[in-house]
Design an enzyme around this catalytic site. Structure first.
Site, PDB file in Angstrom:
ATOM      1  N   CYS A 116      33.449  37.830  34.831  1.00 17.58           N
ATOM      2  CA  CYS A 116      34.004  38.514  36.018  1.00 17.58           C
ATOM      3  C   CYS A 116      33.433  38.011  37.342  1.00 17.58           C
ATOM      4  CB  CYS A 116      33.793  40.016  35.896  1.00 17.58           C
ATOM      5  SG  CYS A 116      34.783  40.715  34.582  1.00 17.58           S
ATOM      6  N   HIS A 256      34.341  43.225  42.911  1.00 21.90           N
ATOM      7  CA  HIS A 256      35.019  43.045  41.633  1.00 21.90           C
ATOM      8  C   HIS A 256      35.455  44.432  41.138  1.00 21.90           C
ATOM      9  CE1 HIS A 256      36.054  42.008  37.646  1.00 21.90           C
ATOM     10  NE2 HIS A 256      35.029  42.642  37.099  1.00 21.90           N
ATOM     11  N   ASN A 286      40.966  45.881  35.524  1.00 23.53           N
ATOM     12  CA  ASN A 286      40.054  44.751  35.689  1.00 23.53           C
ATOM     13  C   ASN A 286      40.773  43.465  35.263  1.00 23.53           C
ATOM     14  OD1 ASN A 286      38.051  42.843  35.571  1.00 23.53           O
ATOM     15  ND2 ASN A 286      36.620  44.074  34.365  1.00 23.53           N
TER      16      ASN A 286
END
Ligand code: ACO
Length: 331
Positions: A116, A256, A286
């Site tokens: 990520c 994020h 996500n």
């Protein structure tokens, strides 16, 4: 002579049209819309459907749009870096495939894998090629087809992720705009908490690994949550202190989008109110490498030249970091 920095001169994003809502997930696993929203902030996510469609297709759409917005031909791109955790294949690099699909014939291209945090790793790497003076047009793509590695019978992970891609163009700037600083960190000891068990050289694909469902994301959520809260908040505060940025100097935090509670903690630590935080987790979940450029793309009209923007991420590895960008265009 003024230092050359890498300015972001265009931004784009692309998400597939198919929506997977919390209500849909209620029919697939033992979960509720209420649980998902209260624990993560997610309401729905996008899923790339269609035989043979892959991460490179998400990335290619974003790059095509990027070139159109900036009014350049893909042939002008000199370097294309793709950050992804879901490459089309083990090799070649997804960046090579994106370059081929968009007609970036003159670009050399490679992938970066930092889960990520991949987009901020790739952005930092790409900016160095601009700062060196050797390249003038560098594209950074963050793209993931997370649905390809998600077990839709595992309620602990299937509610979290979605598919999507975003891209930015980097060009030289001599007026002090662009990527001004970054702090990147990693700790491989964290791999036990978040990984894909099989399909790599440690455990190649076999009937046994498939039967054991080892080609999907494995996550021990609570330790990841704890490390994410601490490290994403700490590194964001650190980049502010290092560059003497006070909360009032920061226009936007672009975090994020893994969990709204992690984002809230980061904003609190930085002393920022939530109206300065880009948040689209409720619509996309996500998207791993897609989250940060997708936010920039959606908020582009609200950004002003000279805005100080902090990008922050935490992900598998563990990997984490923060980047300070001075926005280069807009009123
Ligand atoms: N619906 C209902 N209940 C659920 C679900 C679900 N979808 N998922 C888990 N539960 C249950 C668990 O089974 C557990 O039940 P139990 O108490 O009976 O055992 C209970 O809910 C609590 O589970 P926890 O895992 O403790 O829940 P938590 O509050 O920690 O939330 C979450 C889980 C959302 C995954 C959180 O831990 C998290 O966000 N972790 C970090 C994610 C992250 O940042 N990842 C890094 C980036 S991703 C990347 O790099 C690829």
């Amino acid at each position: 002579m003024t230092k050359t920095t890498a300015a972001i001169t265009a931004v784009s994003g692309w998400v597939p049209p198919d929506i997977l809502s919390n209500k849909d997930l209620e029919k697939m696993v033992d979960t509720t819309d209420e649980w998902i929203q209260s624990r993560t902030g997610i309401k729905e996510r996008r899923i790339l459907k269609g035989e043979g469609l892959a991460t490179s297709d998400l990335g290619a759409e974003a790059v095509k749009l990027l070139c159109k917005k900036r009014g350049i031909s893909p042939e002008e791109i000199e370097l294309l870096i793709c950050s992804t955790a879901t490459p089309d294949m083990m090799f070649p690099a997804t960046a090579n495939i994106i370059s081929d699909k968009v007609g970036a014939k003159n670009a050399f291209s490679f992938d970066i894998m930092a889960a990520c945090s991949g987009f901020i790793y790739a952005l930092t790497t790409g900016s160095k090629y601009i700062e060196s003076g050797q390249y003038k047009k560098v594209v950074i793509v963050g793209a993931d087809k997370m649905s390809s590695i998600i077990d839709y019978t595992d309620r602990a992970t299937c509610v979290l992720f979605g598919d999507g891609a975003g891209a930015v163009l980097l060009e030289p700037n001599n007026e002090g705009y662009g990527v001004l600083d970054s702090i990147l960190r990693s700790d491989g000891a964290g791999r036990v908490f978040l990984h894909q068990k099989a399909g790599g050289s440690a455990k190649p694909a076999s009937h046994k690994t498939i039967d054991a469902r080892e080609h999907f994301v494995f996550q021990d959520g609570q330790p990841v949550f704890k490390f994410a809260v601490t490290n994403m908040a700490d590194v964001s505060a650190e980049i502010m202190e290092k560059n003497k940025l006070r909360a009032e100097d920061v226009s936007w935090l672009v975090p994020h989008q893994a969990n709204k509670r992690i984002i809230d903690a980061t904003a609190r630590r930085m002393g920022l109110s939530m109206d300065k935080v880009m948040l689209n987790i409720e619509r996309y979940g996500n998207t791993t490498n897609g989250t940060i450029p997708l936010c920039l793309w959606e908020w582009e009209n609200k950004l002003h030249k000279r805005d100080n923007i902090i990008l922050a991420a935490f992900g598998g590895g563990f990997t984490w970091g923060a980047v300070w960008v001075k926005w280069a265009y807009g009123k």
